[in-house]
Scaffold this active site. Structure first.
Site, PDB file in Angstrom:
ATOM      1  N   ASP A   1     -49.527  41.490  45.739  1.00  0.00           N
ATOM      2  CA  ASP A   1     -49.374  40.223  45.033  1.00  0.00           C
ATOM      3  C   ASP A   1     -50.680  39.454  44.908  1.00  0.00           C
ATOM      4  O   ASP A   1     -51.628  39.646  45.666  1.00  0.00           O
ATOM      5  CB  ASP A   1     -48.306  39.350  45.705  1.00  0.00           C
ATOM      6  CG  ASP A   1     -48.558  39.163  47.194  1.00  0.00           C
ATOM      7  OD1 ASP A   1     -49.145  40.052  47.831  1.00  0.00           O
ATOM      8  OD2 ASP A   1     -48.164  38.109  47.733  1.00  0.00           O
TER       9      ASP A   1
ATOM     10  N   GLU B   1     -46.801  39.333  50.049  1.00  0.00           N
ATOM     11  CA  GLU B   1     -47.486  39.046  51.319  1.00  0.00           C
ATOM     12  C   GLU B   1     -47.884  37.582  51.397  1.00  0.00           C
ATOM     13  O   GLU B   1     -47.873  36.994  52.475  1.00  0.00           O
ATOM     14  CB  GLU B   1     -48.732  39.931  51.453  1.00  0.00           C
ATOM     15  CG  GLU B   1     -49.372  39.912  52.844  1.00  0.00           C
ATOM     16  CD  GLU B   1     -50.224  38.678  53.123  1.00  0.00           C
ATOM     17  OE1 GLU B   1     -50.210  38.178  54.268  1.00  0.00           O
ATOM     18  OE2 GLU B   1     -50.894  38.192  52.187  1.00  0.00           O
ATOM     19  N   GLU B   2     -48.233  36.991  50.257  1.00  0.00           N
ATOM     20  CA  GLU B   2     -48.749  35.624  50.228  1.00  0.00           C
ATOM     21  C   GLU B   2     -47.629  34.588  50.351  1.00  0.00           C
ATOM     22  O   GLU B   2     -47.291  33.865  49.425  1.00  0.00           O
ATOM     23  CB  GLU B   2     -49.544  35.387  48.939  1.00  0.00           C
ATOM     24  CG  GLU B   2     -50.774  36.263  48.785  1.00  0.00           C
ATOM     25  CD  GLU B   2     -51.900  35.871  49.723  1.00  0.00           C
ATOM     26  OE1 GLU B   2     -51.753  34.885  50.467  1.00  0.00           O
ATOM     27  OE2 GLU B   2     -52.939  36.562  49.705  1.00  0.00           O
TER      28      GLU B   2
ATOM     29  N   ARG C   1     -59.839  44.255  66.807  1.00  0.00           N
ATOM     30  CA  ARG C   1     -59.769  44.010  68.235  1.00  0.00           C
ATOM     31  C   ARG C   1     -58.359  44.343  68.698  1.00  0.00           C
ATOM     32  O   ARG C   1     -57.405  44.245  67.925  1.00  0.00           O
ATOM     33  CB  ARG C   1     -60.089  42.554  68.569  1.00  0.00           C
ATOM     34  CG  ARG C   1     -59.079  41.558  68.022  1.00  0.00           C
ATOM     35  CD  ARG C   1     -59.426  40.115  68.362  1.00  0.00           C
ATOM     36  NE  ARG C   1     -59.305  39.856  69.780  1.00  0.00           N
ATOM     37  CZ  ARG C   1     -60.337  39.533  70.570  1.00  0.00           C
ATOM     38  NH1 ARG C   1     -61.555  39.441  70.057  1.00  0.00           N
ATOM     39  NH2 ARG C   1     -60.148  39.311  71.843  1.00  0.00           N
TER      40      ARG C   1
ATOM     41  N   HIS D   1     -59.211  33.712  48.853  1.00  0.00           N
ATOM     42  CA  HIS D   1     -58.490  32.591  48.242  1.00  0.00           C
ATOM     43  C   HIS D   1     -59.430  31.625  47.523  1.00  0.00           C
ATOM     44  O   HIS D   1     -59.045  30.491  47.244  1.00  0.00           O
ATOM     45  CB  HIS D   1     -57.640  31.842  49.284  1.00  0.00           C
ATOM     46  CG  HIS D   1     -56.521  32.655  49.842  1.00  0.00           C
ATOM     47  ND1 HIS D   1     -55.328  32.094  50.278  1.00  0.00           N
ATOM     48  CD2 HIS D   1     -56.386  33.988  50.050  1.00  0.00           C
ATOM     49  CE1 HIS D   1     -54.525  33.053  50.727  1.00  0.00           C
ATOM     50  NE2 HIS D   1     -55.163  34.218  50.595  1.00  0.00           N
TER      51      HIS D   1
END
Length: 414
Positions: free
Chosen positions: A107, A164-165, A204, A386
């Site tokens: 998306d 996802e957003e 990580r 973004h």
């Protein structure tokens, strides 16, 4: 910089990858609306002869975020949680084995692009400002390579995920039975990282990205003439004090050695310059890396907002909506992902102790359900995620494709 372990990228394949990415970039679609993007991905999979399923992440369930919350975030809700998810299945030719999932998101964002490039977004107010066009292309490139070679045991499942957003497309696909129906044992994801040089990876074990929650505040006062404020309860004044007071939470309630963010990003009140509005609406986000800090933020936001409003004679309602949990890498899989990345670009180009970031990611739902790892891929010196001037760096595509291929061939060896 040269990398010895990249998959063989012929001029023809390189052109195909760039054309695919730029085509996606030119035709972005918002969360829950990725119909044409899904059709394009499915078309490529069909041309490659790859078994695939479409329509995942739908089935008419209510939105994970309410329609009101989506509209407040600038996203027009669709009728379901998406239904645009695609799953592809590639079986190794060396026999049965494990089943590993690789994920790309599809998306775009409600942003007006500023880039002056031939492949600039053709849709005003919508652009791929987070690199999901690149993520989708890299996974398609890996699919093309893996279906030709099949140099592994077991099965690799590739998902092209919608929403996802802010729409929790990963959660919707899980609720569709993705993990259980296809016997997924481990999950892996990737995201580009501006500022990290192309040809470098970073990750990580443990918390890598923050939980991401939404805060909706409604303040009710008494409206009236701007010349008679003494007869009103000014919601603009109250909202301003609420915003200031909320900044005390992280600085004075959260342990200085822990991480937390409270940001109010929208403030809407009034329609005229001479009218004190009776109502104000504020919207923001809260981020944290630990469950106890998340609980503290929710508790204190509600207390601070309501007590501040009361002090001015107003009332306030707070809706605290928990969206994405912490993106937490499993230690064993994180070490494995780092080792695979080192095969591609060398150990010196893999940072295994990158500091966590306070952005959110719905891959977190997959990591809560199965062991796995999420990794950052360098996007070079680009604008930030973004941002209206962001653009995915095509030079990173072969690196990402190679990571996916080496991960499969290493996790599921001959």
């Amino acid at each position: 910089m040269q990398w010895d372990q990249l998959v063989r990228v012929t001029p023809e394949l390189d052109a195909w990858l760039r054309e695919t990415r730029r085509n996606l970039h030119m035709h972005p679609e918002l969360s829950l609306q990725e119909t044409n993007t899904a059709r394009l991905v499915a078309g490529h999979l069909r041309e490659l002869g790859i078994e695939h399923r479409t329509g995942l992440g739908g089935d008419g369930r209510p939105l994970f975020m309410s329609p009101e919350a989506l509209r407040a975030a600038g996203i027009q809700p669709g009728p379901t949680t998406g239904g645009n998810g695609i799953l592809a299945i590639i079986r190794g030719e060396r026999g049965p084995g494990r089943t590993v999932l690789l994920r790309a998101d599809m998306d775009a964002l409600p942003i007006d692009e500023q880039n002056d490039v031939p492949y600039r977004s053709t849709r005003p107010g919508v652009m791929h400002a987070c690199g999901h066009d690149g993520h989708t292309t890299m996974l398609l490139g890996a699919a093309r390579y893996l279906c030709e070679t099949r140099n592994f045991d077991g099965t690799v499942v590739l998902i092209f995920q919608p929403a996802e957003e802010g729409g929790a497309g990963a959660k919707a696909m899980i609720e569709d039975g993705l993990l259980d129906r296809f016997g997924i044992q481990e999950v892996y994801g990737i995201h580009n990282q501006p500022g990290l040089p192309v040809g470098q990876f970073a990750l990580r074990p443990g918390p890598l990205m923050a939980s991401s929650d939404r805060v909706y505040i409604t303040i009710d006062g008494v409206g009236g003439h701007a010349a008679k404020p003494h007869q009103c309860v000014d919601t603009v004044l109250v909202g301003s004090h609420v915003i200031t007071a909320l900044q005390s939470i992280v600085s004075r309630n959260v342990d200085p050695l822990e991480s937390g963010v409270v940001s109010i990003c929208m403030f809407h009140a009034g329609d005229a310059q001479n009218v004190i509005p009776a109502q104000a609406k504020l919207t923001g986000t809260a981020r944290s890396l630990k469950p106890e800090v998340r609980d503290l933020l929710e508790k204190r936001i509600k207390e601070v907002v309501q007590s501040t409003a009361t002090a001015f004679g107003a009332t306030a309602e707070v809706i605290y909506r928990r969206d994405y949990p912490v993106t937490r890498n499993h230690e064993k899989q994180a070490k494995f992902a780092a080792a695979v990345a080192a095969q591609v670009v060398g150990e010196e180009n893999v940072d295994f102790s990158v500091p966590p970031v306070m952005g959110g990611e719905d891959f977190s739902f997959l990591l809560e359900a199965r062991p796995g790892a999420f990794i950052f891929l360098g996007n070079g010196d680009s604008a930030g995620l973004h941002h209206p001037a962001y653009d995915f760096n095509d030079e990173a595509i072969p690196v990402g494709v190679s990571y996916w291929v080496r991960l499969v061939e290493t996790a599921m060896p001959v």
